[in-house]
Structure formats: structure tokens, C-alpha cells
Design an enzyme around this catalytic site. Structure first.
Site, PDB file in Angstrom:
ATOM      1  N   ARG A  69      52.322 -49.933  -0.066  1.00  0.00           N
ATOM      2  CA  ARG A  69      51.868 -48.551  -0.112  1.00  0.00           C
ATOM      3  C   ARG A  69      50.786 -48.353   0.951  1.00  0.00           C
ATOM      4  NH1 ARG A  69      48.911 -47.658  -3.897  1.00  0.00           N
ATOM      5  NH2 ARG A  69      48.923 -49.576  -5.115  1.00  0.00           N
ATOM      6  N   TYR A 197      59.581 -48.458   2.316  1.00  0.00           N
ATOM      7  CA  TYR A 197      59.045 -49.355   1.286  1.00  0.00           C
ATOM      8  C   TYR A 197      58.974 -48.630  -0.070  1.00  0.00           C
ATOM      9  CZ  TYR A 197      55.955 -51.720  -1.807  1.00  0.00           C
ATOM     10  OH  TYR A 197      55.460 -52.286  -2.948  1.00  0.00           O
ATOM     11  N   LYS A 206      55.159 -43.686  -8.174  1.00  0.00           N
ATOM     12  CA  LYS A 206      53.739 -43.344  -8.017  1.00  0.00           C
ATOM     13  C   LYS A 206      53.554 -41.868  -7.650  1.00  0.00           C
ATOM     14  CE  LYS A 206      52.483 -47.657  -8.595  1.00  0.00           C
ATOM     15  NZ  LYS A 206      51.873 -48.080  -9.865  1.00  0.00           N
ATOM     16  N   HIS A 226      48.255 -44.855 -15.435  1.00  0.00           N
ATOM     17  CA  HIS A 226      48.741 -46.109 -14.840  1.00  0.00           C
ATOM     18  C   HIS A 226      48.615 -47.208 -15.897  1.00  0.00           C
ATOM     19  CE1 HIS A 226      48.312 -48.997 -11.122  1.00  0.00           C
ATOM     20  NE2 HIS A 226      49.531 -48.989 -11.594  1.00  0.00           N
ATOM     21  N   SER A 248      45.421 -53.620  -9.738  1.00  0.00           N
ATOM     22  CA  SER A 248      46.425 -54.599  -9.334  1.00  0.00           C
ATOM     23  C   SER A 248      45.834 -56.009  -9.389  1.00  0.00           C
ATOM     24  CB  SER A 248      46.940 -54.289  -7.934  1.00  0.00           C
ATOM     25  OG  SER A 248      45.873 -54.336  -7.039  1.00  0.00           O
ATOM     26  N   CYS A 250      45.773 -58.064 -11.907  1.00  0.00           N
ATOM     27  CA  CYS A 250      45.116 -58.416 -13.171  1.00  0.00           C
ATOM     28  C   CYS A 250      46.135 -58.780 -14.253  1.00  0.00           C
ATOM     29  CB  CYS A 250      44.235 -57.282 -13.653  1.00  0.00           C
ATOM     30  SG  CYS A 250      42.761 -57.036 -12.630  1.00  0.00           S
ATOM     31  N   ASP A 277      54.106 -50.187 -16.298  1.00  0.00           N
ATOM     32  CA  ASP A 277      53.330 -49.611 -15.192  1.00  0.00           C
ATOM     33  C   ASP A 277      52.801 -48.201 -15.463  1.00  0.00           C
ATOM     34  OD1 ASP A 277      52.248 -49.909 -12.573  1.00  0.00           O
ATOM     35  OD2 ASP A 277      53.850 -48.657 -11.758  1.00  0.00           O
ATOM     36  N   ARG A 371      59.340 -57.830  -3.839  1.00  0.00           N
ATOM     37  CA  ARG A 371      59.563 -57.172  -5.132  1.00  0.00           C
ATOM     38  C   ARG A 371      60.949 -57.449  -5.716  1.00  0.00           C
ATOM     39  NH1 ARG A 371      55.265 -53.669  -7.191  1.00  0.00           N
ATOM     40  NH2 ARG A 371      53.699 -53.812  -5.561  1.00  0.00           N
TER      41      ARG A 371
HETATM   42  C1  OXD Z   1      51.090 -50.769  -7.890  1.00  0.00           C
HETATM   43  C2  OXD Z   1      52.491 -50.998  -8.262  1.00  0.00           C
HETATM   44  O1  OXD Z   1      50.756 -50.906  -6.698  1.00  0.00           O
HETATM   45  O2  OXD Z   1      52.803 -50.854  -9.462  1.00  0.00           O
HETATM   46  O3  OXD Z   1      50.281 -50.449  -8.772  1.00  0.00           O
HETATM   47  O4  OXD Z   1      53.319 -51.287  -7.388  1.00  0.00           O
HETATM   48 MN    MN Z   2      51.251 -49.966 -10.643  1.00  0.00          MN
END
Ligand code: OXD
Ligand code: MN
Length: 585
Positions: A69, A197, A206, A226, A248, A250, A277, A371
Site C-alpha cells: 500500500r 498491488y 481498505k 480495522h 500491522s 502484531c 481484518d 500474500r
Molecule cells: C493491512 C492489511 O495492511 O490488512 O492492514 O493488509
Molecule cells: Mn489490515
């Protein structure tokens, strides 16, 4: 495919702008999807993996300059700059449209424009919201088919309505200098250009389910967060649900798919995944806060995922999955990534497509942000309530971050208002694993810093308002799995053993567990964290639960500085900070 005049007029306008050779409406039928997979295989956009070992699985590489991102190129374009707030990039909508139109002009020449209707949430659910993504990428169509509900049923559910999110995506030239991920919340519109991406181009995720949805949620009185959602089932078969937000790195997906330790498993406890997510939350008629996962799949980080760290995630990737930027194992046409096992392939290609030998190479084979896109139905612990259009009732909201010393293993906020304060001061410390200084605190309120579609001060105010509207408020907690000893080793075992903390949280929600009051909130009595079967003693647990006034006084200074950048900070939060300082004296 539709008689909806608003939809057809908008598609025609975008066609005239982007000038594709043809326009194809995605009905979601398997025959159509299969034909598209074949086409993508011919162009190299998708590579079919070993169908005996990985049925229905495909491999894809993004451009080397297009692997994550791009927060610095992500914009919230509201009419007034103040409405985007101090934490978002902003440009006036007219100016941004004028900047982007030339980039989209003719961008789809020689290509096909796919018209992809999709639903976030089960089609027909009172939570569901619809979108249409126009894209020139088959990879996007295939990923959206996993991550959302797509096709004719969505068009039917939309009827004549103009209430849908208008998404326009073109890979264009994948030019990083002209890459823009832009949200026009007041127009229900997202424009994404020059990227392929996932996080930038799967517009349901997102862009819609967090940025646009958070904006809509404020307007309409609900919340887009989130957060993962999981259910804990007790031996009597009762399930209690929690929603949890973490920045992220965690372990969000790991917590969402947690496997209980033996002491709980043997008694009949189970954990069910509703989402990993994103959560959409609404106040239900019975006065509870109910949540759905608006997604239909998992877009998970591959490296580090293995049978030990996350068995359920790994299982989810065994069929009908798309792998992006991992290692391609040429020996048996399967995939590999760092942390999968100790047996990297010798005859392989790395994520850039270069020959790669896992035994001798000094470079990583998979991109750190490589991913898997896996259907939620593949997950062995997917909740029976995953498709429930009414969602699940949330007993607890959990915030968390990565802190070496500051935050105790777990604490409970005094009430909703102080819980909003706890969420607003969420932070993680940088680790030695990443470049740059170690131990630098990054604040990420509610883990929404990159995803809030409006002024974050107004977002805090919305949280406070929502609290007043929920008769049976969830209790709010903070957890920290990452406290370290003087040598920098993690003290708490984490992973499945985090269940032990979840159990205290749920006991608190039911008024069954005691607690000790501290300046920051309530912590467990050390004896109330079950350590049976762990290599940890009571004293260690006491240490994990300790709230050090000196460290917290420094923390309060850090929060004061962080809060000073908010022009619209609710007075309740300023007051919470003052009270914290008082209690720390
Ligand atoms: C993030 C994802 O970046 O879920 O939070 O990909
Ligand atoms: Mn996320």
C-alpha cells in the site's frame, strides 16, 4: 446485465474516459471466471499451480515497484480540508479529478474493462453495502471473487438504486510516479491508478470497507473498524464474541484463528473465526453491538505463516487460493515462503522471477509483503455465524500494540469513554527486525491511522457518540503480548496461549473475575491468569501486569504531544488525559 440507469450511465461515462476495446460485465458464473483464468494464463498474468497438490490455486507476480500500500499517495478528497483532518493527505475534489482524468484518459486502450458488481457483507444483509469496480485487471477480478461476494446476485439486490460505491481502477502503466489511491467520500467514489498491488486495487477492502465505510458509518450511525472478530465457545456450547484492533505486525490473523492450548481444548473450549481484518458494527434492536465481517476471504501475509504459527491460515491456502510474490517452487510447481518450513526449494524462482536456490541464496525468495488470497470457507475454524446477515453480538472490544515495557499484558478501561481514550492512544514500538531506530513509538489510534476516511478527531467523537447509543456496551480492553525482559526476550508465550488472557477478558464481561485498580484501568489479579502447563510462575505474571508510574508519566507526555496535532480533539479525551496525569501523581 442491469436495467439500473444510474449504473449504466456511470459505466458509459467511465468507458468514454478510459476507452477500453471492450466492456465485459462479470456475472460471477464459474464458466465466465474459468474463461478469464484461461485468458490470464495465456498472458502470464496468472500461472496455474500444481492442481493435484493445490487444486484451484494460481500464482501471480506484481511489478517490482508495486508491492505494498502507498500511504503517501493515498488521498481523502473532501470539499473542506478540515474534514479530511490532520492525519490524511488531502486535495480538493475538483482539483484531484482534474489531475486524475488525464491519467485515466485512454488508459484501457487495447484492454478490456471488467464491470464487477460486489457486495461487502452477505448479499441482502442489513449491514451489506454494494459497490461496482471497473478494472482492466483479471487478477483484480479473481481476487475480488475470493475477497467479496460478486456478480448477478449483487446487481439484483441493488435494483434501481444509485446507492453504491463507484470504483474505477486502471493498472495504466504501473507508473509509481503517477500512482494514486484516491477517495471521494462525498461522491461515494474511489479512483485507483497505476498500481496492481492488492491493498491498492481490491477496492472493496481498505478503500471501501474501511475508508469510505468509516465515512458512511459516521453519517449513518454505525462503525467500520480495522478489527478481527472471533468467538470463544465454552464447554456448554455458548459462544461469546470479541472484536480486536492491532496495528500491522502484531499477529492479528494469528489471534483471529487461534488454537486453544491443551488445558482449554481438553475441556471442550473452541475458537471460531468470523473475520481477520475488518468489522462493521451496528447497534441491534436487542441493545447489543453486533458485528459482521464484510469480507469473504483472507488477504494474508505469507512469510511467517506455518503449521505452528497459524495452522488454520495455512490450511485455508490449500485450495482455490491466489499466491502473490511468494517463491515459485519449480520442482513440483507449488509455492514457498520464508518461515513456511526449514526445507526451501533448490530449484525455484524468487518473487521477481529470477532463478533462486533456497539452500544457497543469501537473498529472500518471497517478498516480505507477499500474500495469499484464500476463501474464508476454507478455514477449518470458520464460524457458523460467518454468513449470519445479522452479525454476532460483541462482548468485548480489544485494542493492542507492541510495547516492550509500557502496557501490561492486559487491562480493562473504566468505562466506554476511557475505553475510547485507550483506543486513541494505541501505539507500537519499532523492533530490531525493521530498519531504523529501535523502540520508537508510533501512535496508531484504533489501528485506523491509514484507514480513517475523515477527520480523526471527528472519528474519536463518533466513537464517544456510539457509546451513548449502545444499551449493552461491550467492555473495552487493551492487551500487550510483547513485554520483554532485560535481555529483550518476550516474557509472554503468545500465540495460542493468548487464550488465557481472552478467558479473563470474557470472565470480566460476565462479572466473574476480579481485578485490581491502577492509574490506567483494571488489571487482573495475578492468580486469575491461568498459567497451568506454562513455563511461567506467578511472580512473572505479576511483572507482566505491573503498571510503572514513571514510564506512564513519560507516556502521558507522549500522548499530550500526539494529541496536540488534532484540531478537533473531543474535550472528553483531553479530560481523560488530564485525569490520567492526576492519577499518576
Ligand atoms: C493491512 C492489511 O495492511 O490488512 O492492514 O493488509
Ligand atoms: Mn489490515
Amino acid at each position: 446485465m442491469t436495467a439500473n440507469k444510474i449504473v449504466t450511465a456511470w459505466v458509459e461515462e467511465m468507458r468514454a474516459l478510459t476507452k477500453p476495446d471492450q466492456v465485459v460485465w462479470i456475472d460471477g458464473s464459474e464458466a465466465q471466471l474459468e474463461a478469464l483464468r484461461k485468458e490470464a494464463m495465456e498472458t502470464g498474468e496468472l500461472h496455474q499451480l500444481n492442481q493435484d497438490l493445490l487444486p484451484g490455486c494460481y500464482y501471480h507476480r506484481t511489478a517490482e515497484n508495486d508491492v505494498a500500500r502507498v500511504e503517501d499517495r493515498t488521498f481523502i478528497c473532501t470539499s473542506k480540508k478540515e474534514d479530511a483532518g490532520p492525519t490524511n493527505n488531502w486535495m480538493a475534489p475538483a482539483e484531484m479529478y482534474a489531475k486524475l482524468r488525464p491519467l485515466f484518459d485512454g488508459a484501457m486502450k487495447g484492454r478490456t474493462m471488467y464491470v464487477l458488481p460486489y457486495s461487502m457483507g452477505p448479499v441482502g444483509s442489513p449491514f451489506a453495502k454494494y459497490g461496482i469496480e471497473l478494472t482492466d485487471s483479471i487478477y483484480v477480478v479473481m481476487n475480488m471473487n475470493i475477497m467479496t461476494r460478486i456478480g448477478a446476485s449483487v446487481i439484483e439486490a441493488m435494483g434501481e438504486s444509485g446507492d453504491f460505491v463507484k470504483g474505477l481502477h486502471s493498472k495504466a502503466q504501473i507508473d509509481p510516479e503517477n500512482r494514486y489511491i484516491v477517495h471521494f467520500p462525498e461522491d461515494n467514489t474511489i479512483w485507483s491508478v497505476n498500481s496492481g498491488y492488492g491493498g491498492n486495487v481490491l477496492l472493496g477492502k481498505k478503500c471501501f470497507a474501511l475508508r469510505i465505510a468509516s465515512f458512511l458509518g459516521r453519517k449513518e450511525g454505525w462503525m467500520a473498524e480495522h478489527m478481527l472478530i472471533l468467538g470463544v465457545e465454552n464447554p456448554q456450547g455458548e459462544v461469546k464474541y470479541v472484536a480486536a484492533a492491532f496495528p500491522s505486525a502484531c499477529g492479528k490473523t494469528n489471534l483471529a484463528m487461534l488454537i486453544p492450548p491443551e488445558i482449554y481444548k481438553s475441556k471442550g473450549y473452541k475458537v471460531w473465526t468470523v473475520g481477520d481484518d475488518i468489522a462493521w458494527l451496528r447497534v441491534a434492536e436487542d441493545g447489543t453491538l453486533r458485528a459482521i465481517n464484510p469480507e469473504n476471504g483472507f488477504f494474508g501475509v505469507a512469510p511467517g505463516t506455518n503449521a505452528k504459527t497459524n495452522f488454520n491460515a495455512l490450511e485455508s491456502t490449500k485450495k482455490n487460493t491466489i499466491f502473490t510474490n511468494v517463491v515459485l517452487n519449480k520442482e513440483n510447481n507449488t509455492v514457498w515462503w520464508e518461515g513456511l518450513d526449514k526445507n526451501p526449494p533448490e530449484n525455484a524462482e524468487d518473487w521477481k522471477g529470477r532463478p533462486w536456490n533456497g539452500k544457497t541464496s543469501t537473498e529472500k525468495g518471497a517478498h516480505p509483503n507477499s500474500r495469499f488470497t484464500a476463501p474464508a470457507v476454507n478455514c477449518p475454524c470458520i464460524s457458523k455465524e460467518f454468513e449470519n446477515p445479522e452479525g454476532v453480538p460483541i462482548s468485548a472490544i480489544i485494542f493492542g500494540g507492541r510495547r516492550a515495557k509500557t502496557a501490561p499484558l492486559v487491562y480493562q478501561s473504566r468505562d466506554w469513554e476511557s475505553g475510547v481514550f485507550v483506543g486513541s492512544i494505541m501505539a507500537s514500538e519499532t523492533t530490531a527486525a525493521a530498519a531504523g531506530a529501535v523502540g520508537v513509538v508510533r501512535r496508531d489510534p484504533m489501528a485506523m491511522l491509514p484507514f480513517c476516511g475523515y477527520n480523526m478527531g471527528d472519528y474519536f467523537a463518533h466513537w464517544l457518540e456510539m457509546g451513548k447509543k449502545i444499551p449493552h456496551q461491550p467492555k473495552i480492553f487493551n492487551v500487550n503480548w510483547f513485554r520483554t525482559d532485560d535481555e529483550g526476550h518476550f516474557i509472554w508465550p503468545g500465540f495460542g496461549d493468548n487464550m488465557r488472557v481472552l478467558m479473563w477478558i470474557l470472565d470480566r464481561c460476565e462479572g466473574k473475575a476480579d481485578a485490581v485498580e491502577t492509574p490506567i484501568g483494571y488489571v487482573p489479579k495475578a492468580e486469575d491468569i491461568n498459567i497451568e502447563g506454562l513455563d511461567i510462575d506467578r511472580e512473572t505474571v505479576e511483572g507482566l501486569l505491573e503498571v510503572d508510574k514513571k514510564i506512564w508519566s513519560e507516556e502521558a507526555e507522549g500522548i499530550t504531544e500526539f494529541y496536540s496535532k488534532f484540531d478537533r480533539l473531543p474535550k472528553e479525551l483531553a479530560h481523560q488525559l488530564e485525569m490520567l496525569k492526576e492519577r499518576l501523581k
